[in-house]
Enzyme design. Structure first.
Site, mmCIF file in Angstrom:
data_model
loop_
_atom_site.group_PDB
_atom_site.id
_atom_site.type_symbol
_atom_site.label_atom_id
_atom_site.label_comp_id
_atom_site.label_asym_id
_atom_site.label_seq_id
_atom_site.Cartn_x
_atom_site.Cartn_y
_atom_site.Cartn_z
ATOM 1 N N LEU A 1 60.526 -74.161 -23.059
ATOM 2 C CA LEU A 1 59.070 -73.999 -23.132
ATOM 3 C C LEU A 1 58.439 -74.801 -24.260
ATOM 4 C CD1 LEU A 1 58.892 -70.160 -22.424
ATOM 5 C CD2 LEU A 1 58.749 -72.068 -20.805
ATOM 6 N N HIS B 1 53.353 -74.911 -21.475
ATOM 7 C CA HIS B 1 53.687 -73.616 -20.872
ATOM 8 C C HIS B 1 52.936 -72.486 -21.573
ATOM 9 C CE1 HIS B 1 57.609 -75.880 -20.054
ATOM 10 N NE2 HIS B 1 57.225 -75.526 -18.842
ATOM 11 N N ASP C 1 51.338 -80.560 -12.796
ATOM 12 C CA ASP C 1 52.011 -80.739 -11.502
ATOM 13 C C ASP C 1 50.955 -80.489 -10.426
ATOM 14 O OD1 ASP C 1 55.069 -80.864 -12.326
ATOM 15 O OD2 ASP C 1 54.096 -79.343 -13.544
ATOM 16 N N GLN D 1 51.930 -79.879 -6.796
ATOM 17 C CA GLN D 1 52.569 -78.555 -6.708
ATOM 18 C C GLN D 1 51.503 -77.450 -6.681
ATOM 19 O OE1 GLN D 1 56.163 -77.246 -9.041
ATOM 20 N NE2 GLN D 1 54.610 -76.373 -10.367
#
Ligand code: AMP
Length: 287
Positions: free
Chosen positions: A38, A42, A155, A158
């Site tokens: 992380l 994150h 992302d 995603q």
């Protein structure tokens, strides 16, 4: 198992138990899916989760089915103790860290295929990747059954795939997007940045410079193809020779854009490049 003040749950039943209790007490909950190692990117998702929900779960699972055979599954950075310390400081309630057998028990035979959105960009460059992603995310959302789940715009493809599968499979969890966290020089934070030598890291900064140039030029009305060609030259001059893709696409459905941009057309510049053996992805909004 429990570290000083954060509990680590390893079974689906244990996770269900925890969130069932929260639901019974009327507590709103959020899930932040990660593969660990992380960083502050994150942790920004964790902060967003905490701003929306009283209880937060971070899942840490390096999902084997989203890695291709020649990819970095075995070398992907792992640091559960370090991750737990960071999450504990950030006020996370529970870490869900299952092993492969808990997620893919013997006889596992189901795949979630999101058929649009996945044939371009990373879907074209990494065959099977998004089926692995969609399958594990569908499982995590069903297992945790939180009110919300947070995914990063880092992302971006995603994120769109996850929103689509949550809608198509009637998963009740609301999917929220978090903006990209960057280093002061513009480089997007990524667990894969740990692979870069300091010389590679210096070169890698040109990746975001190139994307930002395209975003600025295209917003000003420049021809998309010409702008992308200049960006490719910039990357080549920086010693970033291998480009998986560099494209301008719709931020809504990823359809391709060429020529010059229409008014009120939300688009992004998407890129994936190799710096040495390390594959980096990033994207920038236009306008
Ligand atoms: P990963 O551990 O790489 O699977 O990432 C877990 C989540 O963190 C995904 O939703 C990513 O999009 C998000 N994430 C990774 N890097 C960043 C970043 N630099 N800024 C914001 N979110 C990120």
């Amino acid at each position: 198992m429990t570290t000083p003040d954060i509990s680590i749950v390893r079974t689906v039943a244990g996770l269900r138990d925890t969130t069932d209790q929260w639901r019974a007490r009327g507590l709103a909950s959020a899930l932040v899916p990660t593969m660990g190692a992380l960083h502050d990117g994150h942790l920004s998702l964790v902060d967003l989760a905490r701003a929306h929900a009283g209880r937060v779960i971070v899942s840490i699972f390096v999902n084997p089915t989203q890695f291709g055979p020649a990819e970095d599954l075995d070398t992907y950075p792992r640091d559960e103790a370090g991750d737990a310390a960071k999450l504990s400081k950030r006020g996370v309630d529970v870490i869900f860290a299952p092993d492969n057998a808990a997620m893919y028990p013997t006889g596992f035979a189901t795949e979630v295929i999101v058929s649009s959105l996945t044939d371009c960009l990373c879907g074209a460059a990494r065959p099977g990747h998004f089926t692995g992603v969609a399958t594990i995310v569908a499982k995590l959302l069903n297992q945790a059954r939180t009110d919300i789940a947070i995914f990063g715009e880092k992302d971006y493809q995603q994120l769109l795939v996850v929103k689509r599968l949550a809608r198509d499979l009637d998963i009740g969890t609301e999917i929220l997007a978090a903006p990209i966290v960057r280093e002061p020089d513009g480089m997007a934070l990524s667990s894969r940045n740990f692979y870069l030598t300091s010389a590679q890291r210096r070169r890698a900064r040109q990746f975001n410079v190139a994307l930002k140039n395209v975003a600025r030029e295209v917003a000003a009305g420049d021809d998309i193809g010409a702008s992308l060609a200049r960006a490719r030259n910039l990357l080549a001059a920086a010693g970033i020779a291998k480009i998986d893709y560099l494209e301008v696409r719709s931020a809504v459905d990823l359809s391709a854009r060429t020529g010059s941009l229409g008014a009120d057309d939300p688009v992004r510049v998407f890129g994936a490049v190799y710096v040495g053996k390390t594959r980096l992805i990033d994207n920038e909004p236009v306008g």
